[in-house]
Design a protein around this motif. Structure first.
Motif, short mmCIF file in Angstrom:
data_model
loop_
_atom_site.label_atom_id
_atom_site.label_comp_id
_atom_site.label_asym_id
_atom_site.label_seq_id
_atom_site.Cartn_x
_atom_site.Cartn_y
_atom_site.Cartn_z
N HIS A 283 -6.12 4.82 -16.85
CA HIS A 283 -4.76 5.05 -17.32
C HIS A 283 -3.74 4.19 -16.58
O HIS A 283 -2.79 3.70 -17.18
N ILE A 284 -3.91 4.07 -15.27
CA ILE A 284 -2.98 3.29 -14.44
C ILE A 284 -3.78 2.49 -13.41
O ILE A 284 -4.62 3.05 -12.70
N SER A 285 -3.51 1.21 -13.34
CA SER A 285 -4.12 0.36 -12.30
C SER A 285 -3.28 0.43 -11.04
O SER A 285 -2.06 0.61 -11.09
N VAL A 286 -3.94 0.29 -9.88
CA VAL A 286 -3.25 0.34 -8.59
C VAL A 286 -3.73 -0.81 -7.73
O VAL A 286 -4.94 -1.09 -7.66
N THR A 287 -2.79 -1.49 -7.07
CA THR A 287 -3.15 -2.56 -6.14
C THR A 287 -2.54 -2.29 -4.76
O THR A 287 -1.50 -1.64 -4.64
N GLY A 342 -12.37 -2.22 -8.21
CA GLY A 342 -12.39 -1.32 -9.35
C GLY A 342 -11.10 -0.62 -9.69
O GLY A 342 -11.04 0.07 -10.72
N SER A 343 -10.05 -0.78 -8.88
CA SER A 343 -8.81 -0.04 -9.15
C SER A 343 -7.91 -0.72 -10.18
O SER A 343 -6.85 -0.20 -10.50
N THR A 344 -8.33 -1.88 -10.71
CA THR A 344 -7.53 -2.56 -11.74
C THR A 344 -8.39 -2.86 -12.96
O THR A 344 -9.58 -3.18 -12.84
N ALA A 345 -7.75 -2.73 -14.12
CA ALA A 345 -8.42 -2.95 -15.40
C ALA A 345 -7.33 -3.18 -16.44
O ALA A 345 -6.14 -2.97 -16.17
N PRO A 346 -7.67 -3.62 -17.64
CA PRO A 346 -6.66 -3.76 -18.68
C PRO A 346 -5.96 -2.43 -18.94
O PRO A 346 -6.55 -1.36 -18.75
#
Length: 350
Positions: A283-287, A342-346
């Protein structure tokens, strides 16, 4: 009858007869004692050839010669001690900076004392009766010279790490390419298709965080259809979680990506996303930013920017030693590396 002082002294082995001296090293190589002193004091560059310097070091090692640092320091009026000032002792980044500085210091017969600044708004006091008599120089990491207080006014050579290069009062600056790191984060998320961003920014006002904010804003502004909201928080998990929760409860659509100024903030952001019943990165990506050990302890593992903290410490100590010798330390920022995990995706489909 007990032995007297003279008897006990006579009974001690005479080690001075067998202990090698600088004269022995000079004789073995066929050079002067002054040349030996220059080489073993690491002041030979530009005065002695590399071949001769190597021969002196080899002879000293083969003979088991060790220079008398205490006597040499007394002659030179040097303590061979550097002070490393950091904002906090509990941050892994600064621990790595110290490790790098200490490794170079040991190679040159120096010691490094670590001193935490009192707080983000305070001015560091001189931890010694007189820094000038106790130290050869000061290295300060991620601070402004104004925060160094009496240490800055001591007149000692000062090397600034991760700080504003426009400050001309320091003998040298050692910086990381922070702007490039944030541009890489923004480019990565834009490439995945994200357009709604939440920037969880550090509440500490400093050069390094100002650079991150500027680079993020500039990169996102160049991409059509993007929006970004900035919320400030402390560099700790719980305050970051609370600040992120409050931001996610605000009006308007949720962000599809949360960009954090540090990995500790990112850990708090991930907790806030889960507490809202959402998943990272579905649902939400985090960097994050820093690539601390925490980054791979999270699940999913954190996309972040790896900073060469040990190299910062190494170059900072080398710059101080060069400045003490009257040389000019090299310029140029240290490169960073984006570590996608793995914490980022479309973003989710509408």
């Amino acid at each position: 009858m007990a032995d007297g002082p003279a008897d006990r002294a006579a009974a001690l082995p005479d080690t001075t007869a067998t202990r090698p001296t600088s004269r022995d090293v000079a004789r073995a190589v066929g050079v002067s004692q002054a040349t030996v002193s220059l080489v073993l004091g690491d002041k030979w560059r530009g005065r002695v050839s590399e071949r001769t310097a190597g021969a002196v070091r080899d002879a000293a090692r083969d003979l088991g010669y060790r220079p008398n640092l205490a006597a040499r320091n007394l002659r030179l009026g040097r303590t061979r001690t550097a002070l490393l000032v950091v904002p906090a002792l509990t941050n892994e980044f600064f621990a790595r900076v110290y490790t790098g500085a200490a490794s170079v210091a040991a190679e040159h017969g120096f010691g490094v004392v670590v001193y935490p600044a009192p707080d983000t708004g305070g001015r560091a006091r001189d931890p010694f009766a007189s820094a000038r008599t106790a130290l050869d120089g000061v290295i300060a990491s991620s601070m402004a010279t104004q925060a160094l207080g009496s240490l800055h006014s001591s007149g000692l050579p000062l090397v600034m790490l991760d700080s504003d290069p426009a400050d001309g009062t320091a003998a040298a600056h050692v910086n990381i390419d922070i702007a490039d790191g944030m541009r890489r984060v923004a480019g990565h998320l834009l490439g995945l298709g994200h357009r709604r961003f939440l920037h969880m920014a550090s509440s500490v006002r400093s050069w390094t965080f100002d650079v991150r904010a500027g680079a993020l804003a500039e990169t996102l502004a160049a991409a059509p259809g993007t929006s970004v909201r900035t919320v400030r928080t402390a560099l700790a998990v719980d305050p970051a979680r609370a600040a992120t929760e409050a931001a996610l409860e605000g009006p308007g659509p949720l962000p599809t990506a949360i960009v954090c100024d540090g990995d500790m903030i990112a850990a708090g952001a991930c907790k806030a996303v889960r507490r809202r019943g959402l998943r990272v990165p579905d649902h939400i990506s985090v960097t994050g930013f820093d690539d601390l050990t925490l980054a791979t302890a999270l699940e999913p593992e954190l996309t972040t920017v790896a900073l060469p903290a040990e190299r910062v410490g190494e170059r900072g100590m080398s710059a101080l030693i060069t400045a003490l010798a009257g040389g000019r330390p090299p310029a140029g920022d240290l490169p960073v590396r984006l570590v996608p995990r793995g914490s980022t995706a479309p973003p989710p489909a509408r």
